[in-house]
Design a protein around this motif. Structure first.
Motif, PDB file in Angstrom:
ATOM      1  N   HIS A  59       0.856  -1.191   0.000  1.00 35.47           N
ATOM      2  CA  HIS A  59       0.000   0.000   0.000  1.00 35.47           C
ATOM      3  C   HIS A  59       0.889   1.237   0.000  1.00 35.47           C
ATOM      4  O   HIS A  59       1.919   1.274   0.681  1.00 35.47           O
ATOM      5  N   GLU A  74      -1.643   0.423  -6.916  1.00 39.39           N
ATOM      6  CA  GLU A  74      -2.739  -0.543  -6.913  1.00 39.39           C
ATOM      7  C   GLU A  74      -2.296  -1.876  -7.515  1.00 39.39           C
ATOM      8  O   GLU A  74      -2.688  -2.946  -7.040  1.00 39.39           O
ATOM      9  N   LYS A 119      -0.185  -3.596  -4.882  1.00 36.37           N
ATOM     10  CA  LYS A 119      -1.043  -4.099  -3.806  1.00 36.37           C
ATOM     11  C   LYS A 119      -1.649  -5.443  -4.183  1.00 36.37           C
ATOM     12  O   LYS A 119      -1.609  -6.404  -3.409  1.00 36.37           O
ATOM     13  N   GLU A 175     -12.002  -2.755  -5.115  1.00 40.07           N
ATOM     14  CA  GLU A 175     -11.177  -1.550  -4.972  1.00 40.07           C
ATOM     15  C   GLU A 175     -10.087  -1.734  -3.931  1.00 40.07           C
ATOM     16  O   GLU A 175      -8.972  -1.246  -4.087  1.00 40.07           O
ATOM     17  N   ASP A 176     -10.394  -2.424  -2.844  1.00 39.22           N
ATOM     18  CA  ASP A 176      -9.391  -2.766  -1.838  1.00 39.22           C
ATOM     19  C   ASP A 176      -9.408  -4.283  -1.716  1.00 39.22           C
ATOM     20  O   ASP A 176     -10.208  -4.837  -0.942  1.00 39.22           O
TER      21      ASP A 176
END
Length: 304
Positions: free
Chosen positions: A196, A234, A237, A295-296
């Motif tokens: 992150h 992203e 991640k 998204e996460d």
């Protein structure tokens, strides 16, 4: 006069799974973009025994995760005890809990730190501040490290724990940031593979040296660089979290809804658990089966 830290915890706070334990306040670094030394004062460390007693209390109240916080925690120093000495004593405390370190500056990590990484109570995660991948820009920011030193910290930690999780902060658009500087930051983010990245567009803080610097970056260019950095972050991640498919995580359950438990593993990754009989504020060994690429991205697993 010594900074007065709060030693009490309310009943409402005790209902949480984790407790934030402040070990120091203030900062002596005087980064050119920062006003913390002006508004929070110089670095002051909390007495070691006060910290240990505070942790004993929150564990007694039921907290299962202790998070060490402060403005610049790596600069903790009380009498002869430095940050790693404090950390070692915390890990020796009795109780069913784990320890997480909040944001820390690279210069705050010494050799003794690596000897503690395999301790079962210490989580394999660090938010290690980067700000830029360019040495010339780090000098303009008046950061107390260079990229070589930063990479050495990451390499040493991953020698002990290959799956160690690093998260970080990055400032884009700092005065004088060139395309070459920004490209260097992009490359180190890809190389390290942060799980992150907190990306901040530089904004002027009145009274700082950076306010008076020439070559302020246009807002439109800041926006462009910020968006590119977020895209890179992203991808990193998702790639990092995918590495945990087929592996186990020790998850601290924070909530249960509609028969599904949610919490964080020791690497500070969000996990959704299927199974029955689980309770909030308990540790469970979970086998990660898949990942929800929203998204996460959330890891999805089942009780072992």
């Amino acid at each position: 006069m010594l900074y007065q830290f709060t030693l009490t915890q309310s009943y409402e706070q005790s209902l949480h799974t984790r407790s934030m334990i402040k070990i120091q306040d203030g900062c002596d670094n005087f980064c050119t973009f920062c006003i913390i030394p002006e508004v929070r004062g110089r670095a002051q460390s909390r007495p070691l025994e006060d910290i240990l007693n505070n942790i004993r209390k929150v564990i007694q109240y039921g907290s299962r995760e202790v998070v060490l916080t402060g403005v610049n925690i790596g600069r903790y120093e009380f009498e002869e005890h430095k940050f790693e000495d404090l950390l070692a004593k915390i890990l020796e405390l009795e109780g069913n809990f784990r320890v997480r370190i909040s944001s820390i500056e690279p210069e705050g990590i010494g050799d003794k730190f690596y000897t503690l990484l395999n301790h079962p109570k210490l989580t394999p995660h660090l938010h290690l501040c980067l700000q830029s991948g360019s040495d010339p820009l780090l000098m303009r920011m008046r950061r107390m490290y260079n990229i070589k030193t930063y990479k050495e910290i990451v390499a040493k930690a991953k020698t002990v724990r290959p799956d160690f999780n690093f998260t970080t902060d990055v400032i884009v658009g700092f005065p004088g940031e060139t395309d070459t500087d920004f490209a260097a930051t992009c490359e180190i983010v890809k190389e390290i593979g942060f799980s992150h990245v907190h990306t901040f567009k530089y904004s002027i803080r009145r009274g700082t040296r950076a306010e008076r610097m020439k070559n302020q970056v246009p807002e439109q260019l800041k926006n462009k660089r910020s968006e590119l950095m977020r895209e890179i972050a992203e991808k990193c991640k998702l790639e990092y979290r995918k590495e945990f498919i087929g592996k186990k995580q020790c998850v601290l359950v924070e909530k249960i809804k509609d028969g599904i438990a949610y919490g964080y593993g020791e690497h500070y990754l969000p996990v959704m658990i299927t199974g029955s009989g689980m309770e909030k504020n308990c540790f469970y060994n979970v086998l990660i089966r898949e990942i929800d690429e929203n998204e996460d991205p959330v890891l999805i697993g089942e009780l072992c």
